[in-house]
Design a protein around this motif. Structure first.
Motif, PDB file in Angstrom:
ATOM      1  N   ASP A 316       0.746  -1.383  -0.064  1.00  0.00           N
ATOM      2  CA  ASP A 316       0.000  -0.152  -0.090  1.00  0.00           C
ATOM      3  C   ASP A 316       0.993   1.337   0.148  1.00  0.00           C
ATOM      4  OD1 ASP A 316       1.046  -0.500   2.648  1.00  0.00           O
ATOM      5  OD2 ASP A 316      -0.795   0.527   3.270  1.00  0.00           O
ATOM      6  N   VAL A 320       1.336   3.091  -7.296  1.00  0.00           N
ATOM      7  CA  VAL A 320       1.106   4.276  -7.676  1.00  0.00           C
ATOM      8  C   VAL A 320       0.333   4.163  -8.981  1.00  0.00           C
ATOM      9  CG1 VAL A 320       3.537   4.808  -7.550  1.00  0.00           C
ATOM     10  CG2 VAL A 320       2.939   3.464  -9.514  1.00  0.00           C
ATOM     11  N   ASP A 321      -0.212   5.607  -9.395  1.00  0.00           N
ATOM     12  CA  ASP A 321      -1.335   5.723 -10.620  1.00  0.00           C
ATOM     13  C   ASP A 321      -0.460   5.873 -11.846  1.00  0.00           C
ATOM     14  OD1 ASP A 321       0.052   8.134 -10.767  1.00  0.00           O
ATOM     15  OD2 ASP A 321      -1.884   9.204  -9.741  1.00  0.00           O
ATOM     16  N   ASN A 325       2.291   8.616  -9.173  1.00  0.00           N
ATOM     17  CA  ASN A 325       1.854   9.501  -8.328  1.00  0.00           C
ATOM     18  C   ASN A 325       1.444   8.255  -6.878  1.00  0.00           C
ATOM     19  OD1 ASN A 325       2.359  12.183  -8.918  1.00  0.00           O
ATOM     20  ND2 ASN A 325       0.357  11.853 -10.073  1.00  0.00           N
ATOM     21  N   ILE A 327      -0.398   6.354  -4.265  1.00  0.00           N
ATOM     22  CA  ILE A 327      -1.812   6.202  -3.994  1.00  0.00           C
ATOM     23  C   ILE A 327      -2.053   4.974  -3.000  1.00  0.00           C
ATOM     24  CG2 ILE A 327      -2.609   6.829  -6.418  1.00  0.00           C
ATOM     25  CD1 ILE A 327      -3.043   3.863  -6.924  1.00  0.00           C
ATOM     26  N   GLY A 328      -3.056   5.064  -2.445  1.00  0.00           N
ATOM     27  CA  GLY A 328      -3.473   3.831  -1.559  1.00  0.00           C
ATOM     28  C   GLY A 328      -3.555   4.373  -0.105  1.00  0.00           C
ATOM     29  N   THR A 329      -3.816   3.673   0.741  1.00  0.00           N
ATOM     30  CA  THR A 329      -4.255   4.094   2.178  1.00  0.00           C
ATOM     31  C   THR A 329      -2.793   3.895   2.917  1.00  0.00           C
ATOM     32  OG1 THR A 329      -6.432   3.200   1.897  1.00  0.00           O
ATOM     33  CG2 THR A 329      -5.394   3.419   4.284  1.00  0.00           C
TER      34      THR A 329
END
Length: 360
Positions: A316, A320-321, A325, A327-329
């Motif tokens: 997590d 990345v997107d 970038n 992402i995730g919690t």
């Protein structure tokens, strides 16, 4: 008119290819030269079949076309030729047998996990240089454990000395490749691979990630600087003069995704950092992968271990997107630095290394 139109296109194609570097066919290292020889031998053997097939694909339609003037050789009841059967079956069998022999020889000679030996190379070689390689998003980290320095996107090596590379990845799987020196091997998160290379001559050789691994893939390359021993010593001193040290916190900052990263040097490296990177436990409070597998083998933590699940979560923080970038919690707060798992991590990593050495 058509010919005059095609000539500029052909000239443009030739001009565009004139800047290409054919490192695979013009290697600068013993491993790459051996791989080149195997490629040439295999190609020549296959041409024994390919050239006659191309010739017959053109000659037979012309020789036996329906409108040929002389059709006296027409033999509608012909069905068998022992001599032809010998050729059609014998030649491929011989070629496959020769290819099998060469493949067996070169597969063992060029085993990426097998250290290079002077008796095979045929020349006197220096002491091996240990280098730890980490593929990041999207850059390369090179750690010199014996010298206590590290670099980003620059691999400096002394010419004529074997390189013992240990490789891993901080995130997704990718491939380490320096075509001029030979060899190509995967780097994988939570795992370690090995590669042995040598630069026969001084020069700058292009290295890259040869496996697509996200939006920064195209810029994930580095220079391999092969230099004399004296120049290499100067390079080491330049790295030691850096104001940056590769601590665990510095690595976690470096690990964040970036594209087209500049060359960077570190004057010091935390002990055992590569093993923690491989175990995905650089962050304080994280359980190393080998320790986690040991716990799983012993039955796991059960319901009582649910509260510690953040210690076992890795992906997590690294997702990345499509633009690179994060992402995730975010993870839950990590355990304090004095958590008792640190000592067990060291024990498990040492055990893991001992088993790996025994296996090799």
């Amino acid at each position: 008119m058509r010919l005059s139109f095609k000539i500029p296109i052909l000239l443009g194609a030739v001009a565009s290819l004139s800047a290409c570097q054919y490192d695979v066919l013009a290697p600068s290292g013993w491993v790459a030269a051996e791989q080149r020889d195997l490629l040439v031998i295999s190609t020549l053997l296959m041409l024994i079949v390919i050239i006659p097939v191309i010739f017959m694909a053109i000659w037979f339609p012309l020789r036996y076309r329906a409108d040929r003037p002389d059709q006296s050789d027409y033999a509608p009841n012909w069905s068998h030729s022992t001599r032809l059967e010998y050729v059609l079956w014998g030649v491929p069998i011989i070629i496959v047998a020769i290819l099998g022999v060469y493949t067996y020889i070169y597969t063992h000679r060029l085993d990426p996990y097998r250290p290079l030996e002077a008796t095979e190379i045929g020349t006197e070689i220096g002491e091996p240089l240990e280098v730890e390689v980490v593929s990041l998003d999207w850059k390369w980290l090179f750690i010199y454990p014996e010298l206590g320095v590290a670099s980003v996107n620059e691999l400096a090596v002394p010419a004529g000395r074997p390189l013992n590379l240990r490789l891993t990845s901080s995130t997704v799987m990718t491939t380490f490749s320096v075509p001029a020196l030979g060899g190509m091997i995967y780097t994988m998160a939570g795992m370690e691979t090995k590669l042995h290379l040598i630069a026969d001559e001084e020069g700058t050789f292009f290295g890259q990630a040869a496996h697509y691994n996200g939006p920064g893939f195209a810029e994930m390359h580095f220079d391999t600087e092969a230099m004399s021993d004296a120049d290499f010593d100067q390079w080491v001193e330049k790295a030691r003069a850096s104001d940056d040290a590769l601590t665990r916190d510095a690595y976690l900052e470096l690990e964040k995704p970036t594209m087209d990263a500049d060359v960077q040097y570190y004057s010091a490296v935390d002990d055992g950092l590569f093993d923690r990177i491989r175990g995905l436990c650089v962050e304080q409070g994280k359980v190393c992968m080998d320790q986690m597998m040991m716990q799983d083998e012993q039955g796991g933590g059960g319901l009582a271990g649910i509260g510690d699940k953040h210690k076992y979560q890795y992906d997590d923080q690294r997702a990345v997107d499509g633009f690179g970038n994060l992402i995730g919690t975010p993870s839950e707060p990590a355990a304090p630095a004095h958590d008792t798992h640190d000592d067990s991590d060291k024990l498990s990593m040492n055990t893991h290394e001992g088993e790996a050495q025994h296996g090799n």
